[in-house]
Design a protein around this motif. Structure first.
Motif, mmCIF file in Angstrom:
data_model
loop_
_atom_site.group_PDB
_atom_site.id
_atom_site.type_symbol
_atom_site.label_atom_id
_atom_site.label_comp_id
_atom_site.label_asym_id
_atom_site.label_seq_id
_atom_site.Cartn_x
_atom_site.Cartn_y
_atom_site.Cartn_z
ATOM 1 N N ASN A 177 -13.323 -26.234 66.203
ATOM 2 C CA ASN A 177 -14.663 -25.931 65.716
ATOM 3 C C ASN A 177 -14.860 -26.488 64.310
ATOM 4 O O ASN A 177 -14.127 -26.116 63.391
ATOM 5 N N GLU A 178 -15.832 -27.348 64.158
ATOM 6 C CA GLU A 178 -16.219 -27.870 62.841
ATOM 7 C C GLU A 178 -15.040 -28.325 61.983
ATOM 8 O O GLU A 178 -14.850 -27.826 60.864
ATOM 9 N N PRO A 179 -14.243 -29.257 62.475
ATOM 10 C CA PRO A 179 -13.150 -29.750 61.620
ATOM 11 C C PRO A 179 -13.661 -30.304 60.306
ATOM 12 O O PRO A 179 -12.981 -30.227 59.283
ATOM 13 N N VAL A 297 -22.919 -29.856 69.319
ATOM 14 C CA VAL A 297 -23.745 -29.812 68.103
ATOM 15 C C VAL A 297 -23.834 -28.381 67.586
ATOM 16 O O VAL A 297 -24.307 -27.495 68.305
ATOM 17 N N ASN A 298 -23.373 -28.162 66.376
ATOM 18 C CA ASN A 298 -23.644 -26.902 65.671
ATOM 19 C C ASN A 298 -24.725 -27.215 64.641
ATOM 20 O O ASN A 298 -24.463 -27.965 63.693
ATOM 21 N N HIS A 299 -25.922 -26.699 64.854
ATOM 22 C CA HIS A 299 -27.007 -27.070 63.938
ATOM 23 C C HIS A 299 -27.665 -25.835 63.332
ATOM 24 O O HIS A 299 -28.084 -24.933 64.048
ATOM 25 N N ARG A 404 -26.989 -11.001 59.519
ATOM 26 C CA ARG A 404 -27.259 -10.551 60.897
ATOM 27 C C ARG A 404 -27.638 -11.742 61.754
ATOM 28 O O ARG A 404 -28.763 -12.254 61.660
ATOM 29 N N TRP A 405 -26.700 -12.175 62.572
ATOM 30 C CA TRP A 405 -26.890 -13.391 63.369
ATOM 31 C C TRP A 405 -27.176 -13.116 64.838
ATOM 32 O O TRP A 405 -27.353 -14.050 65.621
ATOM 33 N N GLY A 406 -27.188 -11.869 65.261
ATOM 34 C CA GLY A 406 -27.148 -11.607 66.694
ATOM 35 C C GLY A 406 -28.490 -11.546 67.405
ATOM 36 O O GLY A 406 -29.469 -11.022 66.877
#
Ligand code: BGC
Length: 434
Positions: A177-179, A297-299, A404-406
């Motif tokens: 994840n995201e190196p 893609v993590n955006h 709070r990401w959920g």
């Protein structure tokens, strides 16, 4: 192209949802007090400050503990995801749990993961499994983390054991994840901070690892290059092992891709922005492009780069901001996918996308806009999945629990009871049509 999206759901990670003994928990124990003490200075200007002040100044906020108790309650979490109409869940296997010491594989932990993944299938959820999501076994981190040239060898032992135990349960794998986020820790600012004594700005498995006495210089760029090479070797080795076990597996990495240009950018500004964005993740992707079956893609956010090459964090007149102070453009995911889709001839999976928002208003808007955009993006690109970050509120690394990401809220005062937010209902309603 233009097919139905196969993987629609949400993402989570092991340490953030059930807390583990690893390099992060050790760092949390060492830094919780400091993190609480500097919170007013660090977060005092955020709009959310009055809401979070008590929590953010409490050292307990910065210790993951058993996080949101996902391990105890995963069946309930899968049931909730299924009720919301999700078809996939990105989760992880924790290296530190499977390989507690260099020569040891914990078969009982693998049995537990087998039950976990079988349960996920029982709820009709296709697992997308990450093999490394930011947390490391302490034995590996204590002696250099990714600076170690034997990183690929150790990781391969772990991946081989995982494949033997649960390879038949999983088609989609995210090795790392995201190196690129780890590589950023080897930047000059962090290296200097570390050389003069560390502190909470130096995150775990950063340049301090494996530092030899009197070795104050040489983190950057020498170590950064070594870390990049070791991580790329690690990914490639894992890719090969997974394919040896399952030729049909789909293997990729999750890559941070911000949008570095404003939506109304002219051609020059757009080109500069793309150079900037590619610089952020690019070296990594180019190193591994022959060992990738999909582009993850993590955006999350946008930056603007102007023609004078100034990098500007866009102001509030242009965008809204998340609770964590990140500029938010509801439509920027589409711009990023258009770009990645044109640039690489690869299937794309959105492995993370979301917003820290305790009000849920911005998340609702983000979900609506994203669902509108996905219909078009499916027609234009080989898009295989959309996985929202996150299924649940969780432990946001050095910020602790306050962000709070959920899609699903967690009540920390009440044994981590779950309750889907309105954004989750909107998501449920819209994903039926994808
Ligand atoms: C990470 C997640 C994190 C999220 C929000 C991503 O960089 O993969 O673990 O929680 O961003 O900051």
């Amino acid at each position: 192209m233009g097919e139905d999206l196969k993987l629609v759901g949400a993402s989570l990670s092991p340490h953030q949802t059930y807390g583990l003994e690893n390099n992060w928990s050790r760092w949390e124990d060492e830094h919780a007090g400091q993190l609480a003490a500097i919170a007013p200075e660090k977060y005092g200007d955020l709009d959310v400050w009055p809401v979070i002040a008590d929590q953010a100044t409490d050292p307990d906020n910065y210790r993951s503990g058993d996080a949101v108790k996902h391990w105890e309650r995963y069946e309930e979490d899968f049931a909730l995801a299924a009720e919301l109409g999700m078809t996939a869940l990105r989760t992880g296997i924790a290296w530190e749990r499977v390989q507690p010491s260099p020569g040891e594989i914990d078969e009982a932990a693998l049995d537990d993961y087998r039950t976990y993944l079988e349960t996920m299938h029982d709820y009709g959820l296709e697992p997308v499994v990450t093999l490394w999501h930011n947390s490391l076994p302490q034995w590996f981190a204590a002696d250099g983390a990714w600076v170690r040239d034997d990183a690929a060898e150790h990781f391969s032992t772990y991946v081989d054991a995982v494949m033997d135990a649960v390879g038949d349960q999983v088609t989609y794998w995210v090795t790392l994840n995201e190196p690129m986020a780890d590589l950023r820790k080897y930047g000059i600012v962090t290296s200097v901070a570390d050389a003069i004594g560390g502190g909470p700005d130096v995150l775990p498995d950063g340049p301090a690892n494996g530092r030899k006495e009197n070795e104050l210089l040489g983190y950057y760029p020498v170590r950064k290059r070594r870390v990049a090479a070791n991580m790329a070797d690690t990914h490639r080795a894992a890719y090969d092992i997974i394919h040896d076990h399952d030729p049909d597996a789909m293997v990729g990495t999750a890559n941070t891709v911000a949008r570095w240009w404003p939506p109304d950018a002219g051609p020059v500004q757009r080109m500069l922005g793309r150079i900037g964005a590619q610089w952020e993740y690019g070296g990594w992707v180019e190193r591994t492009i022959d060992h990738i079956d999909f582009f993850g893609v993590n955006h999350y956010t946008v930056l603007d780069i102007d023609v004078a090459l100034d990098m500007v964090v866009p102001g509030r007149e242009t965008y809204e901001y998340s609770d964590m102070g990140w500029p938010l453009d509801y439509g920027s995911l589409a711009d990023v996918i258009d770009w990645i889709g044109e640039k690489y001839d690869l299937p794309i999976i959105v492995t993370e996308h979301g917003v820290a928002d305790h009000t849920d208003r911005k998340r609702q808007e983000l979900v609506r806009q994203t669902m509108d955009d996905l219909e078009q993006l499916q027609d234009d690109h080989d898009l295989r999945g959309y996985l929202h970050w996150s299924l649940l509120d969780n432990f946001e690394w050095d910020k602790g629990f306050w962000p709070r990401w959920g899609l699903i809220a967690v009540d920390y005062d009440n044994n981590c009871e779950r309750s889907p937010r309105e954004s989750a209902e909107i998501y449920a309603d819209r994903i039926q049509n994808l």
